[in-house]
Design an enzyme around this catalytic site. Structure first.
Site: not given
Length: 382
Positions: A320-321, A180
């Site tokens: 996260g997952r 980003y």
């Protein structure tokens, strides 16, 4: 020897353990206007724990900074109540909560930026996608930022941090990873500028420094974190010498005295594992350059998370997952309990199903939620 379940001081805060909820783009805001939804408050409240750290998914700092329809943002007053509900839910469980702030840069589309062309340090064509009402579509052509435009984006970071503080967040994390805008400035594969923001790493890190200083002006350094992804591949990002580049970045950030450095290991790309079994290397080579807490993320299971903390290469580990389907993940890891498989189909948008409806651990026999991955891949974590 430090362990994953010891207490630790991170910036201004004393934490009871070192299992962190990683920021995940889950696309559950109410449209239009990216209003944080009640199910988001449920999701984060469920995953909070006494003395634990929750890092909330990337929130765009302006309409022009958006990349994905349904993703979070925080740039207008109508969003305040929804974010306040999230911080209240985490604090009710005794947790600490930081908001990750992002500008998507070239990873965007005119349908989600309000019609404005996506921007980047330089024009370097790439194959990327953004999420619009038509689903994931190729990104719109981007343009290079004029040097006179950069202070306005830095101000957007400051203003978003001020909104986050007003909504009760304990701190903010700058998203300088995953290709980003901040990452696009740092890495020479995307930054071809010849002005004060391009060329040597000292110049390519200038935008990062200005954004960090803007966040510090609101929260103080000990309530600001930064996430980076050395050798990351998301967003077609690249650098000719990532170890030298990010070692410099770590030194710069260390000098600011920020709360933590959050490092994504290069074995993952977004929510996918690229190199199963690849050792955690980024945190290890950055450790000599950053003396404050390092959070490692990307591809960790219980054993590898415990090992990297005990080795001293990282101080905390973000999941996260596995956290997506195990709201009580710190408890399960501490007691070596089975993990509920995550549901990949629910990662990028949807309803409460396979998002905020995962139960805490129950010792009685129970089947995994319908549609869950058939077998838990212990190499995977966001």
């Amino acid at each position: 020897m430090a362990t994953l379940f010891n207490s630790i001081k991170v910036g201004a805060y004393d934490l009871d353990h070192r299992v962190v909820l990683a920021p995940m783009t889950r696309l559950r805001t109410l449209q239009p206007n990216d209003i944080p939804s009640p199910m988001m408050a449920d999701f984060y409240g469920q995953r909070a724990s006494e003395g634990g750290l929750v890092i909330v998914e990337a929130a765009s700092i302006s309409a022009h900074a958006r990349s994905y329809l349904g993703a979070a943002s925080f740039y207008h007053d109508g969003q305040h109540a929804g974010w306040q509900a999230i911080t209240d839910a985490v604090h009710a469980k005794g947790g600490r909560v930081f908001l990750q702030l992002i500008h998507g840069g070239r990873q965007s589309h005119v349908e989600v930026t309000g019609g404005a062309d996506p921007v980047a340090p330089s024009v370097v064509p790439f194959d990327g996608v953004a999420l619009t009402k038509d689903g994931f579509v190729p990104v719109s052509p981007h343009r290079a930022l004029g040097i006179e435009e950069i202070p306005g984006i830095v101000e957007d970071f400051r203003a978003a941090a001020a909104r986050a503080k007003k909504a009760g967040f304990d701190g903010v994390e700058l998203h300088a990873a995953n290709g980003y805008l901040v990452d696009q400035f740092i890495q020479d594969g995307t930054n071809r500028r010849t002005d004060a923001y391009g060329g040597p790493i000292e110049n390519r890190a200038r935008f990062l420094r200005e954004a960090v200083e803007a966040l510090i002006s609101v929260f103080g350094a000990d309530r600001v974190g930064v996430r980076i992804s050395p050798s990351g591949e998301w967003g077609s990002i690249s650098d000719s010498d990532p170890e030298a580049t990010f070692s410099h970045v770590a030194k710069v950030l260390n000098d600011y005295g920020i709360a933590y450095l959050h490092v994504i290991e290069p074995r993952v790309k977004g929510d996918d594992t690229l190199h199963a079994g690849h050792p955690a290397v980024a945190a290890a080579y950055l450790r000599p350059h950053f003396t404050r807490p390092i959070i490692a993320a990307g591809g960790f299971d219980r054993d590898s998370a415990m090992a990297i903390v005990e080795a001293g290469h990282a101080d905390l580990v973000a999941f996260g997952r596995h956290f997506s389907s195990n709201p009580d993940l710190p408890y399960r890891l501490q007691h070596d309990l089975p993990l509920t498989p995550y549901v990949r189909a629910a990662f990028w948008g949807g309803t409460e199903q396979h998002y905020s409806d995962f139960p805490a651990y129950d010792a009685s026999p129970a089947s995994a939620p319908a549609g869950a991955d058939a077998a838990l891949d212990e190499t995977e974590s966001a």
